[in-house]
Write a protein that holds these residues in place. Structure first.
Motif, PDB file in Angstrom:
ATOM      1  N   ASN A 194       8.097  31.934 -39.659  1.00 28.88           N
ATOM      2  CA  ASN A 194       8.570  31.038 -38.613  1.00 28.88           C
ATOM      3  C   ASN A 194       7.564  29.908 -38.442  1.00 28.88           C
ATOM      4  O   ASN A 194       6.442  30.116 -37.996  1.00 28.88           O
ATOM      5  CB  ASN A 194       8.771  31.793 -37.300  1.00 28.88           C
ATOM      6  N   VAL A 195       7.978  28.715 -38.819  1.00 31.49           N
ATOM      7  CA  VAL A 195       7.095  27.553 -38.873  1.00 31.49           C
ATOM      8  C   VAL A 195       7.132  26.796 -37.544  1.00 31.49           C
ATOM      9  O   VAL A 195       8.211  26.507 -37.015  1.00 31.49           O
ATOM     10  CB  VAL A 195       7.512  26.616 -40.021  1.00 31.49           C
ATOM     11  N   SER A 196       5.944  26.495 -37.021  1.00 26.00           N
ATOM     12  CA  SER A 196       5.800  25.716 -35.797  1.00 26.00           C
ATOM     13  C   SER A 196       5.415  24.292 -36.167  1.00 26.00           C
ATOM     14  O   SER A 196       4.322  24.037 -36.673  1.00 26.00           O
ATOM     15  CB  SER A 196       4.719  26.343 -34.903  1.00 26.00           C
ATOM     16  N   LEU A 197       6.327  23.345 -35.919  1.00 24.79           N
ATOM     17  CA  LEU A 197       6.128  21.957 -36.325  1.00 24.79           C
ATOM     18  C   LEU A 197       5.456  21.150 -35.219  1.00 24.79           C
ATOM     19  O   LEU A 197       5.715  21.377 -34.029  1.00 24.79           O
ATOM     20  CB  LEU A 197       7.479  21.310 -36.651  1.00 24.79           C
ATOM     21  N   PRO A 198       4.606  20.204 -35.580  1.00 26.32           N
ATOM     22  CA  PRO A 198       4.007  19.330 -34.570  1.00 26.32           C
ATOM     23  C   PRO A 198       5.087  18.635 -33.750  1.00 26.32           C
ATOM     24  O   PRO A 198       6.193  18.389 -34.226  1.00 26.32           O
ATOM     25  CB  PRO A 198       3.215  18.321 -35.419  1.00 26.32           C
ATOM     26  N   GLU A 199       4.754  18.292 -32.503  1.00 20.70           N
ATOM     27  CA  GLU A 199       5.721  17.638 -31.626  1.00 20.70           C
ATOM     28  C   GLU A 199       6.235  16.341 -32.251  1.00 20.70           C
ATOM     29  O   GLU A 199       5.466  15.558 -32.789  1.00 20.70           O
ATOM     30  CB  GLU A 199       5.084  17.320 -30.271  1.00 20.70           C
ATOM     31  N   GLU A 230       6.250  26.556 -22.486  1.00 25.98           N
ATOM     32  CA  GLU A 230       5.932  25.142 -22.263  1.00 25.98           C
ATOM     33  C   GLU A 230       5.885  24.338 -23.558  1.00 25.98           C
ATOM     34  O   GLU A 230       5.640  23.134 -23.539  1.00 25.98           O
ATOM     35  CB  GLU A 230       4.566  25.025 -21.550  1.00 25.98           C
ATOM     36  N   SER A 231       6.097  24.983 -24.688  1.00 29.98           N
ATOM     37  CA  SER A 231       5.923  24.309 -25.971  1.00 29.98           C
ATOM     38  C   SER A 231       7.036  23.303 -26.248  1.00 29.98           C
ATOM     39  O   SER A 231       8.203  23.541 -25.932  1.00 29.98           O
ATOM     40  CB  SER A 231       5.886  25.329 -27.107  1.00 29.98           C
ATOM     41  N   LYS A 232       6.647  22.185 -26.861  1.00 27.99           N
ATOM     42  CA  LYS A 232       7.615  21.175 -27.297  1.00 27.99           C
ATOM     43  C   LYS A 232       7.611  21.038 -28.817  1.00 27.99           C
ATOM     44  O   LYS A 232       8.147  20.075 -29.360  1.00 27.99           O
ATOM     45  CB  LYS A 232       7.287  19.836 -26.636  1.00 27.99           C
ATOM     46  N   ARG A 233       7.011  22.002 -29.482  1.00 27.06           N
ATOM     47  CA  ARG A 233       6.959  21.974 -30.935  1.00 27.06           C
ATOM     48  C   ARG A 233       8.293  22.426 -31.520  1.00 27.06           C
ATOM     49  O   ARG A 233       9.070  23.141 -30.879  1.00 27.06           O
ATOM     50  CB  ARG A 233       5.818  22.871 -31.441  1.00 27.06           C
ATOM     51  N   GLY A 234       8.554  22.004 -32.742  1.00 29.05           N
ATOM     52  CA  GLY A 234       9.778  22.412 -33.417  1.00 29.05           C
ATOM     53  C   GLY A 234       9.619  23.770 -34.075  1.00 29.05           C
ATOM     54  O   GLY A 234       8.507  24.274 -34.249  1.00 29.05           O
ATOM     55  N   ALA A 235      10.734  24.381 -34.441  1.00 27.83           N
ATOM     56  CA  ALA A 235      10.704  25.704 -35.076  1.00 27.83           C
ATOM     57  C   ALA A 235      11.712  25.766 -36.215  1.00 27.83           C
ATOM     58  O   ALA A 235      12.871  25.394 -36.039  1.00 27.83           O
ATOM     59  CB  ALA A 235      11.000  26.802 -34.056  1.00 27.83           C
ATOM     60  N   ILE A 236      11.231  26.233 -37.348  1.00 25.74           N
ATOM     61  CA  ILE A 236      12.104  26.506 -38.494  1.00 25.74           C
ATOM     62  C   ILE A 236      11.793  27.907 -38.993  1.00 25.74           C
ATOM     63  O   ILE A 236      10.638  28.239 -39.253  1.00 25.74           O
ATOM     64  CB  ILE A 236      11.863  25.518 -39.664  1.00 25.74           C
ATOM     65  N   ARG A 237      12.835  28.732 -39.116  1.00 20.62           N
ATOM     66  CA  ARG A 237      12.634  30.056 -39.707  1.00 20.62           C
ATOM     67  C   ARG A 237      13.096  30.027 -41.155  1.00 20.62           C
ATOM     68  O   ARG A 237      14.271  29.813 -41.432  1.00 20.62           O
ATOM     69  CB  ARG A 237      13.425  31.125 -38.950  1.00 20.62           C
ATOM     70  N   PHE A 238      12.153  30.247 -42.069  1.00 17.33           N
ATOM     71  CA  PHE A 238      12.471  30.439 -43.475  1.00 17.33           C
ATOM     72  C   PHE A 238      12.423  31.939 -43.748  1.00 17.33           C
ATOM     73  O   PHE A 238      11.512  32.637 -43.296  1.00 17.33           O
ATOM     74  CB  PHE A 238      11.460  29.717 -44.377  1.00 17.33           C
ATOM     75  N   SER A 239      13.387  32.434 -44.490  1.00 12.22           N
ATOM     76  CA  SER A 239      13.367  33.859 -44.842  1.00 12.22           C
ATOM     77  C   SER A 239      13.801  34.031 -46.290  1.00 12.22           C
ATOM     78  O   SER A 239      14.705  33.349 -46.764  1.00 12.22           O
ATOM     79  CB  SER A 239      14.248  34.675 -43.890  1.00 12.22           C
ATOM     80  N   PHE A 240      13.138  34.948 -46.982  1.00 10.92           N
ATOM     81  CA  PHE A 240      13.161  35.020 -48.436  1.00 10.92           C
ATOM     82  C   PHE A 240      13.817  36.305 -48.953  1.00 10.92           C
ATOM     83  O   PHE A 240      13.887  37.306 -48.249  1.00 10.92           O
ATOM     84  CB  PHE A 240      11.722  34.953 -48.972  1.00 10.92           C
ATOM     85  N   SER A 241      14.249  36.236 -50.222  1.00 13.95           N
ATOM     86  CA  SER A 241      14.794  37.424 -50.878  1.00 13.95           C
ATOM     87  C   SER A 241      14.366  37.443 -52.336  1.00 13.95           C
ATOM     88  O   SER A 241      13.752  36.491 -52.834  1.00 13.95           O
ATOM     89  CB  SER A 241      16.327  37.442 -50.789  1.00 13.95           C
TER      90      SER A 241
END
Length: 379
Positions: free
Chosen positions: A299-304, A345-356
């Motif tokens: 789960n990637v936390s992206l800068p605001e 309170e976070s305003k950072r973005g979120a991307i979940r990458f999941s692998f197989s």
């Protein structure tokens, strides 16, 4: 060609699984509840599948009940354990899957339950000392804590929680949908009373799963209307789904060590390249720790950035399928309840990458490059 990096939502069907299912789609079509030859042949196949699953999990066949998937299994165990054992105290966490969270909130209203939430540490792990305090204060409790979080990947110490629940005579349910087929479970050693699984999370078919109910902690049926599944779940069984489920789990156990090694390499590759190419990037929960999180989830936390709200859409335009959180919440207006609980309170973005096992190293590189370029777009 599209790149699929959303395997925590669902996985592609393994061709071996499809081949195992085909005869029960086209030839062996009998109703397993019928007593004639067509029915008996299908009944035997279902019981063979049940036996195979029980062997892999080291439990008895009678403890495996087939369902339509993980959500039904969670609902059944939670609802029926409360009613079977007259439970009034429930302990859970604020980052459970909605199949658990929503069910417990409904039961709290219907059954006048006392629902308590265990504290989390800064990374989103369960505070086991607080769990023990809650168990002391709330006798005859139902504890529901997932083995691995589907969004941030954090792993629960299943054995330790089971020991605590055994010590304080609590009924312990764990949503194991993200870990069955990805880790080995020895249910003769772990004192959990109920777990759940969905075939499509480990390259099996959609619409089928199972619940394990320990034989000395049986519950009342949740779905009524027939004597199927040993009087535990009414309705004609999803025959070819069950066959596919058992085959998918058999393949998962057969190839597990190699797949863990391979997928960990993919995850490590993505962590390293993202860290190198995107200044200020971090990772939600403990998902970047390979020892304490699902090896299949990052789960990637992206800068605001003002661009974060469109990040998933823009990745999709470039042929990359990923997720912002639980697939069960996709299309919902609200954000992730998991990330909201951990980072209010976070305003950072979120991307979940999941692998197989079907992902390739070059796909990781393409996804990292695309995300890096999108993060450089001026706000």
């Amino acid at each position: 060609m599209r790149i699929y990096l959303d395997n925590a939502a669902t996985t592609p069907l393994d061709p071996e699984v499809f081949e195992a299912m085909k005869p029960f789609m086209l030839e062996d079509f009998g109703n397993p509840s019928s007593i004639h030859g067509h029915g008996r042949k299908v009944r035997a196949a279902i019981e063979s599948a049940r036996k195979k699953i029980a062997e892999l999990l080291n439990c008895t066949p009678g403890e495996i009940i087939f369902t339509s998937g993980g959500t039904e299994a969670d609902n059944a165990i939670l609802t029926s354990s409360v009613r079977t054992y007259g439970i009034k105290n429930v302990i859970s966490s604020p980052i459970e899957h909605h199949a658990v969270e929503h069910t417990l909130h409904l039961l709290t209203k219907q059954e006048q339950l006392n629902l308590r939430m265990v504290q989390l540490d800064a990374k989103g792990h369960i505070d086991l000392d607080h769990l023990e305090s809650l168990l002391k204060e709330n006798p005859n409790a139902l504890v529901s804590l997932m083995h691995a979080n589907n969004e941030i990947g954090n792993l629960l110490n299943l054995e330790r929680v089971a020991e605590l629940c055994d010590q304080y005579k609590a009924y312990f349910h764990s949503d194991t949908v993200q870990t069955v087929g990805h880790y080995r479970h020895d249910l003769s050693k772990v004192k959990v009373h109920g777990i759940t699984a969905a075939a499509h999370k480990f390259h099996g078919p959609k619409g089928v799963g199972f619940m394990f109910i320990r034989k000395d902690k049986k519950i009342q049926p949740f779905v009524h209307g027939g004597a199927q599944e040993r009087n535990m779940r009414g309705g004609t069984e999803n025959v070819y789904g069950i066959i596919g489920l058992a085959k998918a789990l058999e393949i998962a156990y057969r190839d597990m060590d190699e797949h863990i090694r391979y997928i960990k390499e993919l995850k490590t590759r993505m962590i390293e390249r993202l860290t190198e190419q995107i200044p200020g990037i971090s990772f939600h929960g403990d998902s970047a720790n390979l020892e304490t999180s699902l090896y299949t989830v990052l789960n990637v936390s992206l800068p605001e950035s003002d661009e974060n709200d469109m990040m998933l859409f823009n990745l999709d335009l470039q042929g990359i399928s990923a997720s912002g959180g639980s697939a069960c919440s996709s299309g919902a207006a609200q954000g992730s309840h998991v990330l909201g609980a951990l980072y209010p309170e976070s305003k950072r973005g979120a991307i979940r990458f999941s692998f197989s096992k079907y992902n390739k190293p070059e796909e990781i590189d393409v996804a990292v490059k695309a995300l890096s370029e999108l993060c450089k777009i001026p706000a």
